[in-house]
Design a protein around this motif. Sequence first.
Motif, PDB file in Angstrom:
ATOM      1  N   GLY A 147       0.817  -1.214   0.000  1.00 14.80           N
ATOM      2  CA  GLY A 147       0.000   0.000   0.000  1.00 14.80           C
ATOM      3  C   GLY A 147       0.846   1.257   0.000  1.00 14.80           C
ATOM      4  N   VAL A 148       1.921   1.260   0.784  1.00 18.22           N
ATOM      5  CA  VAL A 148       2.819   2.409   0.822  1.00 18.22           C
ATOM      6  C   VAL A 148       3.532   2.565  -0.517  1.00 18.22           C
ATOM      7  CG1 VAL A 148       4.901   3.359   1.901  1.00 18.22           C
ATOM      8  CG2 VAL A 148       3.138   2.289   3.326  1.00 18.22           C
ATOM      9  N   TYR A 149       4.006   1.450  -1.068  1.00 16.36           N
ATOM     10  CA  TYR A 149       4.712   1.485  -2.350  1.00 16.36           C
ATOM     11  C   TYR A 149       3.813   2.046  -3.452  1.00 16.36           C
ATOM     12  CZ  TYR A 149       7.648  -0.144  -6.232  1.00 16.36           C
ATOM     13  OH  TYR A 149       8.435  -0.200  -7.360  1.00 16.36           O
ATOM     14  N   SER A 150       2.551   1.631  -3.455  1.00 17.20           N
ATOM     15  CA  SER A 150       1.611   2.106  -4.482  1.00 17.20           C
ATOM     16  C   SER A 150       1.418   3.614  -4.380  1.00 17.20           C
ATOM     17  CB  SER A 150       0.265   1.393  -4.329  1.00 17.20           C
ATOM     18  OG  SER A 150       0.401  -0.002  -4.511  1.00 17.20           O
ATOM     19  N   ARG A 151       1.300   4.125  -3.163  1.00 13.14           N
ATOM     20  CA  ARG A 151       1.115   5.572  -2.981  1.00 13.14           C
ATOM     21  C   ARG A 151       2.356   6.343  -3.410  1.00 13.14           C
ATOM     22  NH1 ARG A 151      -2.615   7.491   2.014  1.00 13.14           N
ATOM     23  NH2 ARG A 151      -3.938   5.653   2.270  1.00 13.14           N
ATOM     24  N   LEU A 152       3.527   5.796  -3.124  1.00 15.92           N
ATOM     25  CA  LEU A 152       4.762   6.467  -3.526  1.00 15.92           C
ATOM     26  C   LEU A 152       4.886   6.532  -5.048  1.00 15.92           C
ATOM     27  CD1 LEU A 152       7.232   4.949  -0.910  1.00 15.92           C
ATOM     28  CD2 LEU A 152       6.455   7.318  -1.008  1.00 15.92           C
ATOM     29  N   LEU A 153       4.508   5.442  -5.720  1.00 22.49           N
ATOM     30  CA  LEU A 153       4.583   5.423  -7.182  1.00 22.49           C
ATOM     31  C   LEU A 153       3.605   6.416  -7.806  1.00 22.49           C
ATOM     32  CD1 LEU A 153       4.917   1.613  -8.036  1.00 22.49           C
ATOM     33  CD2 LEU A 153       6.716   3.335  -7.901  1.00 22.49           C
ATOM     34  N   ALA A 209       2.633   9.229  -6.430  1.00 21.35           N
ATOM     35  CA  ALA A 209       2.863  10.597  -5.959  1.00 21.35           C
ATOM     36  C   ALA A 209       3.548  11.436  -7.025  1.00 21.35           C
ATOM     37  CB  ALA A 209       3.721  10.569  -4.697  1.00 21.35           C
ATOM     38  N   GLU A 210       3.163  12.691  -7.063  1.00 19.73           N
ATOM     39  CA  GLU A 210       3.819  13.615  -7.998  1.00 19.73           C
ATOM     40  C   GLU A 210       5.219  13.975  -7.501  1.00 19.73           C
ATOM     41  OE1 GLU A 210       1.460  17.047  -8.633  1.00 19.73           O
ATOM     42  OE2 GLU A 210      -0.269  15.949  -9.451  1.00 19.73           O
ATOM     43  N   ALA A 256      14.256   4.443 -10.089  1.00 17.22           N
ATOM     44  CA  ALA A 256      14.096   3.671 -11.321  1.00 17.22           C
ATOM     45  C   ALA A 256      12.659   3.682 -11.814  1.00 17.22           C
ATOM     46  CB  ALA A 256      14.568   2.237 -11.095  1.00 17.22           C
ATOM     47  N   ALA A 257      11.709   3.806 -10.878  1.00 19.21           N
ATOM     48  CA  ALA A 257      10.289   3.830 -11.239  1.00 19.21           C
ATOM     49  C   ALA A 257       9.832   5.229 -11.654  1.00 19.21           C
ATOM     50  CB  ALA A 257       9.451   3.326 -10.074  1.00 19.21           C
ATOM     51  N   GLY A 258      10.733   6.205 -11.622  1.00 19.88           N
ATOM     52  CA  GLY A 258      10.400   7.553 -12.078  1.00 19.88           C
ATOM     53  C   GLY A 258       9.832   8.467 -11.018  1.00 19.88           C
ATOM     54  N   ALA A 314       3.407  23.036   3.847  1.00 19.69           N
ATOM     55  CA  ALA A 314       2.073  22.431   3.926  1.00 19.69           C
ATOM     56  C   ALA A 314       0.971  23.452   4.152  1.00 19.69           C
ATOM     57  CB  ALA A 314       2.042  21.382   5.040  1.00 19.69           C
ATOM     58  N   LYS A 315       1.321  24.694   4.404  1.00 18.71           N
ATOM     59  CA  LYS A 315       0.300  25.735   4.557  1.00 18.71           C
ATOM     60  C   LYS A 315      -0.422  25.999   3.240  1.00 18.71           C
ATOM     61  CE  LYS A 315       2.516  28.174   8.412  1.00 18.71           C
ATOM     62  NZ  LYS A 315       3.187  29.438   8.848  1.00 18.71           N
ATOM     63  N   THR A 316       0.212  25.624   2.132  1.00 23.01           N
ATOM     64  CA  THR A 316      -0.389  25.931   0.827  1.00 23.01           C
ATOM     65  C   THR A 316      -0.577  24.715  -0.066  1.00 23.01           C
ATOM     66  OG1 THR A 316       1.811  26.413  -0.083  1.00 23.01           O
ATOM     67  CG2 THR A 316       0.550  28.261   0.828  1.00 23.01           C
ATOM     68  N   GLN A 317      -0.093  23.515   0.369  1.00 29.56           N
ATOM     69  CA  GLN A 317      -0.213  22.334  -0.496  1.00 29.56           C
ATOM     70  C   GLN A 317      -0.097  21.058   0.310  1.00 29.56           C
ATOM     71  OE1 GLN A 317       3.568  21.532  -2.838  1.00 29.56           O
ATOM     72  NE2 GLN A 317       3.999  23.632  -2.159  1.00 29.56           N
ATOM     73  N   ASP A 318      -0.601  19.967  -0.272  1.00 29.99           N
ATOM     74  CA  ASP A 318      -0.441  18.646   0.333  1.00 29.99           C
ATOM     75  C   ASP A 318       0.966  18.131   0.060  1.00 29.99           C
ATOM     76  OD1 ASP A 318      -3.073  18.694   1.172  1.00 29.99           O
ATOM     77  OD2 ASP A 318      -3.831  17.567  -0.558  1.00 29.99           O
ATOM     78  N   LEU A 319       1.512  17.396   1.041  1.00 28.85           N
ATOM     79  CA  LEU A 319       2.869  16.872   0.913  1.00 28.85           C
ATOM     80  C   LEU A 319       2.913  15.388   1.256  1.00 28.85           C
ATOM     81  CD1 LEU A 319       4.899  19.624   2.837  1.00 28.85           C
ATOM     82  CD2 LEU A 319       4.452  19.521   0.381  1.00 28.85           C
ATOM     83  N   ILE A 320       3.895  14.702   0.684  1.00 28.97           N
ATOM     84  CA  ILE A 320       4.229  13.337   1.088  1.00 28.97           C
ATOM     85  C   ILE A 320       5.658  13.355   1.616  1.00 28.97           C
ATOM     86  CG2 ILE A 320       4.696  10.993   0.284  1.00 28.97           C
ATOM     87  CD1 ILE A 320       2.386  11.230  -1.620  1.00 28.97           C
TER      88      ILE A 320
END
Length: 352
Positions: free
Chosen positions: A20-26, A28-29, A46-48, A79-85
């Motif tokens: 689940g974590v790997y999928s979210r990382l892939l 992510a912008e 390697a996955a871009g 994070a005051k202006t955007q979502d972050l990972i």
Amino acid sequence: MGKIQIMGLGAGDLEQLPYGVYSRLLAAEFVHLRTKEHPVVENLKAAGVQFESFDAVYESKDNFDDVYRQIADYLLEKAKTQDLIYAVPGHPLVAEDSVKHLLQNQAGIEVEIVGGKSFIDDFFQAVAIDPIEGFQLLDGLSFHQDQLSLGSHLIIMQVFNEFVASDVKLKLMEKYPDEHQVALVDAAGTKLQKVTWCPLYEMDRLEGVHNLLSLYVPPLQLDERTKSFELTQAYMDAIVDKDVWVQSQTHESLLPYLKEECEEVAEAIQNDDTDNLIEELGDILLQVLYHASFGEREGFFTMEDVLETLNRKLRRRHPHVFDGVKADTIEEIDKMWQAIKAKEKGNSDETR
């Protein structure tokens, strides 16, 4: 206002990263990494996956706490202006001070712990122990030997080079025998896992940097914990339970022994006899334990009451140590003590 999602990169290989974590990382912008010095980062690259790390911050600060605070402050501002990972090694809630700062933020920024896998499960498997027996997890960069519970399994993280290992070794040798067998566990759970057993005194013979290295210290058997107050209390409990002489004593009958031991301490000091002083101070402690055992048998007080009273007094009477009160000379300290004791006496009179 944005939101910060925090993900753990696992303890090492990509196989240890939850799907689940790997999928979210892939998906992510962009990902903020605490450090790019992690095996999974090469897979993400390697996955871009686009990312930036905070490795440069480590070089600009003198201590780790400043590093983690700067990372957290940067992320909170953004994070005051955007979502972050934000991605960290292992699990976000295991030994991650930057995550603690984010969770405690006062700016109202929402922080979500997505998940991850810590090294702990793989570590237990590597040394074949069951955590239900009790364990401590401590940081090799900051722990103190007085924190140690000698009857528990001990894991010390971040023993990543010879310098840290040497400092850890010296602290442990204050409590454990020099020959006590310990294990250096490198890259637990990965294809590169290596477990090396050695005597405690040899544990700092490391070469290079080992980012995934932790130390395992097995518990000592009860009779081996000779440098712990825990063993003293265990012995006293057994003696009080079975020794009829101890059971027959009172505060009054014990008083001559206390006076005698105090005189023998004074004699050892006058004779500059260190070995005898160590023994006689132990005998005074024994008298304290005798009095506490009588108090407990009679239902008057316990050893815990003695310790609580002492600890509260130590804290209360040393504001120059704990509260930032200025007292640099003996005269200033004495004046402060007299004021504190007078206040204590006044409070005591008021409650009578």
